[in-house]
Write a protein that holds these residues in place. Structure first.
Motif, mmCIF file in Angstrom:
data_model
loop_
_atom_site.group_PDB
_atom_site.id
_atom_site.type_symbol
_atom_site.label_atom_id
_atom_site.label_comp_id
_atom_site.label_asym_id
_atom_site.label_seq_id
_atom_site.Cartn_x
_atom_site.Cartn_y
_atom_site.Cartn_z
ATOM 1 N N CYS A 96 12.941 -69.870 15.667
ATOM 2 C CA CYS A 96 12.252 -69.229 16.798
ATOM 3 C C CYS A 96 12.589 -67.811 17.166
ATOM 4 O O CYS A 96 11.509 -67.269 17.762
ATOM 5 N N ARG A 97 13.817 -67.615 17.447
ATOM 6 C CA ARG A 97 14.194 -66.346 17.845
ATOM 7 C C ARG A 97 13.668 -65.360 17.013
ATOM 8 O O ARG A 97 13.004 -64.291 17.576
ATOM 9 N N ARG A 98 13.645 -65.340 15.687
ATOM 10 C CA ARG A 98 13.100 -64.390 14.768
ATOM 11 C C ARG A 98 11.626 -64.276 14.991
ATOM 12 O O ARG A 98 10.972 -63.238 14.723
ATOM 13 N N GLY B 117 9.618 -65.188 17.523
ATOM 14 C CA GLY B 117 9.131 -64.930 18.794
ATOM 15 C C GLY B 117 8.741 -66.009 19.727
ATOM 16 O O GLY B 117 7.958 -66.125 20.445
ATOM 17 N N TYR B 118 9.319 -67.290 19.268
ATOM 18 C CA TYR B 118 9.072 -68.198 20.206
ATOM 19 C C TYR B 118 10.434 -68.685 20.996
ATOM 20 O O TYR B 118 11.609 -68.439 20.692
#
Lengths: 134, 514
Positions: free
Chosen positions: B150-152, B154-155
């Motif tokens: 998610c971090r990578r 964009g969530y």
């Protein structure tokens, strides 16, 4: 399997099962008995009409390839069996898609519901949780 | 030989169902017992101990769920999972405990239902059930990869508050916790109610409701079945009651009302059924990860408001996984063989209650759920599947299985073609597996019988002795995991009954009157 849902269509059922789960090819008679017993338990609470419809569906799946390939499903090679079942899975009629989904679900239940199959795919969940996995 | 005699009993209040709604009502009516009233809970399923929960999928599912967890909708295109056991679905959920969303409650627009009120009540139950964030050292790689992906990609991943106490990470929540760690109504509210004198009878199916009475069939424990025998001898009972509280769930409650054919029943019973249709997606990693150990559902992404979906971490069992992967044969088997390397995400669409999606009963009185996927729901599932594919690949997966792609396997080289590969034209009902566990509506709250079944306190319009206290009260989708909201609404229903208790007659007089 003598008194079970698929007993009258046993060869047809097993041929379909081997196409759905290729590893079923390696099952011995005891393995098949276990798979079929699980399927039967899964159907036990369903109305008898469902069991009749499933038998009829298996018979139809065996005969329908005559129209396209000139052979019954059992007489086809693996590649053609797969091609045929892919077409059934994608059929225009919802009734046919549903029937195939139900049959494949039962076969997955019978195959992957066996303790041996769960271990073979590396599934290791255990009631002891982290205690045995750290 | 005639029918066996019906055994008569009388209670001040009978609660039908023991899940998040029924269990809460049972506990919150305990003060009535202290005042000399008697309260009974009837539960269709058995009472099962943690020690009986052995994690064996095909043993536990029939013991805990209606139709083994595979209740089919009328057209056979979706399966519904709901508990049929002491504690209802709180016995089989993962303990995720979400506060009622302000935006959703506001949009429900039910006069008398305020978000602030539900929120406060839900917080009380959250505290009661030990809701907290799981400690970092107990988070497994299946969940960590989701957060990283998610971090990578964009969530925003958020951690689920969960209601466990002493979780040992068996990962078997959906088959009943083997350690009793999950604090559902079976661990908290029902035992508290029983300690206070509320009677609970299991293996007791409510067949129909009459005015001020419930006809209940108590069954024998089948040979070899899990769970304890019923507290009452097998047989048919006619239980008279001052008030009847229906808490049999979004399928069971409207179905029971419909087959009871009570004169004057609001015509909207069964309408407004909604759920969160869900897919299980898997991403295959190059190496083994911890997935079948540890709490399975620790993080989520909430895109309900913006895009109509929620993503949740998950981990399922071999048969459930096999059933939910699309296709068959070699590609399917290859993925199953990769089980120790699989990361899983559950995508849930936030559907809306629409005309036609409803609960009815068949000629034999059994429930039938009519559900068609709207274009909006399918579009939400597609958006959710695309987002999940991005998250999987961003987390390092080399292959992603997406049911709405044809063929369903996406390779890493497809990462720039996700929108093209995953498309609504491949969403073919009956071909791909869709399931739902958050079942809502069917006895919706509202202003009057013209637009709803009950008022904001769960009173069935025109029948003040009949209340509803479960997710069937929702006038529309909740758009998040529902159990705390159900408890909050059930608390309001119980409060209403306590307030009305003064109008109940003493039972000896009441029996002759009813």
């Amino acid at each position: 399997m003598s008194n079970t849902t698929f007993a009258p269509v046993r060869d047809r059922f097993r041929t379909i099962a081997r196409t759905i789960v290729p590893e079923a090819e390696a099952l011995d008679e005891a393995g098949w008995a276990e798979l079929e017993s699980i399927v039967e338990q899964g159907l036990a609470s369903r109305p008898s009409s469902v069991r009749r419809q499933l038998r009829l569906f298996v018979r139809a799946l065996d005969l329908l390839p005559l129209l396209r390939f000139g052979h019954t499903f059992r007489a086809l090679d693996r590649r053609r069996r797969t091609r045929f079942l892919l077409a059934v899975q994608d059929a225009r009629l919802l009734l046919v898609r549903r029937g195939f989904w139900g049959l494949r679900t039962l076969i997955f239940m019978g195959y992957y519901g066996r303790a041996g199959a769960a271990a073979a795919i590396g599934y290791r969940a255990d009631v002891r949780g982290w205690e045995i996995r750290r | 030989m005639g029918d066996p005699p019906v055994i008569d009993k009388s209670y001040d209040v009978v609660v039908i169902g023991s899940g998040a709604g029924g269990g809460t009502v049972a506990q919150e009516l305990a003060p009535l017992v202290r005042d000399g009233r008697n309260v009974l809970v009837v539960e269709q399923g058995p009472r099962i101990s943690p020690e009986e929960c052995n994690g064996v999928e095909l043993e536990m599912a029939p013991a805990l769920y209606q139709d083994d967890g595979g209740f089919l909708t009328a057209d056979g295109t979706m399966t519904l999972a709901f508990g049929r056991v002491y504690g209802g679905s709180t016995f089989v959920y993962t303990g995720t405990s979400m506060q009622p969303p302000e935006r959703v409650i506001r949009n429900w627009n039910v006069p008398g239902v305020e978000h602030s009120d539900l929120d406060a009540r839900a917080r009380t139950f959250a505290a009661q059930n030990n809701v907290h964030f799981l400690a970092d050292e107990l988070i497994n790689e299946n969940n960590r990869l989701f957060v990283e992906g998610c971090r990578r990609a964009g969530y925003v991943a958020q951690q689920f508050p969960i209601n466990v106490r002493g979780c040992n990470g068996s990962s078997l929540c959906n088959l009943g916790c083997p350690h009793g760690a999950k604090q559902g109504t079976h661990r908290k509210q029902l035992p508290a109610a029983e300690r206070a004198g509320v009677a609970v009878v299991t293996r007791a199916e409510a067949l129909r409701i009459e005015e001020h009475a419930v006809i209940v069939r108590v069954s024998e424990k089948p040979d070899g079945a899990k769970g304890q025998p019923s507290e009452w001898p097998p047989g048919d009972y006619r239980i008279r009651a001052g008030a009847i509280v229906l808490a049999a769930g979004a399928v069971g409650s409207p179905a029971l009302l419909l087959r009871s054919q009570l004169p004057g029943l609001p015509r909207r019973v069964g309408e407004g059924f909604t759920c969160h249709p869900a897919h299980i997606l898997v991403g295959e990693h190059p190496g083994a990860i911890t997935n079948d150990v540890g709490h399975p559902k620790s993080f989520f992404v909430d895109r309900a408001e913006e895009e109509g979906y929620v993503l949740e971490t998950c981990m399922y069992f071999p048969f459930t996984t096999a059933k939910n992967l699309a296709g068959f044969g070699e590609p399917h088997s290859t993925l199953m063989q990769a089980f120790p390397r699989l990361q899983m995400i559950l995508v849930l669409a936030c559907d809306k209650a629409v005309p036609g999606n409803r609960v009815t009963v068949g000629r034999d009185g059994t429930p039938r759920v009519h559900y068609r996927f709207t274009e909006e729901t399918i579009a939400a599932l597609i958006r959710a599947t695309r987002a999940s594919a991005r998250i999987f690949f961003a987390a390092g997966a080399v292959r992603v299985h997406a049911p709405s792609a044809d063929p369903p396997l996406l390779e890493a080289a497809d990462v720039d073609r996700i929108d093209e590969r995953i498309d609504a034209r491949h969403f073919k009902p009956g071909k791909i597996s869709v399931s739902a566990a958050h079942l809502m509506g069917g006895c919706g709250m509202g202003r009057s019988a013209a637009d709803s079944v009950t008022d904001s306190r769960g009173r069935v319009h025109g029948m003040p002795w009949l209340r509803v206290a479960d997710a069937s009260l929702f006038p529309d989708s909740l758009e998040i995991n529902p159990y705390l909201t159900i408890m909050a609404l059930a608390d309001r229903v119980a409060e209403g009954i306590r307030q009305d208790a003064g109008s109940f007659l003493p039972m000896n007089e009441a029996v002759s009157r009813w």
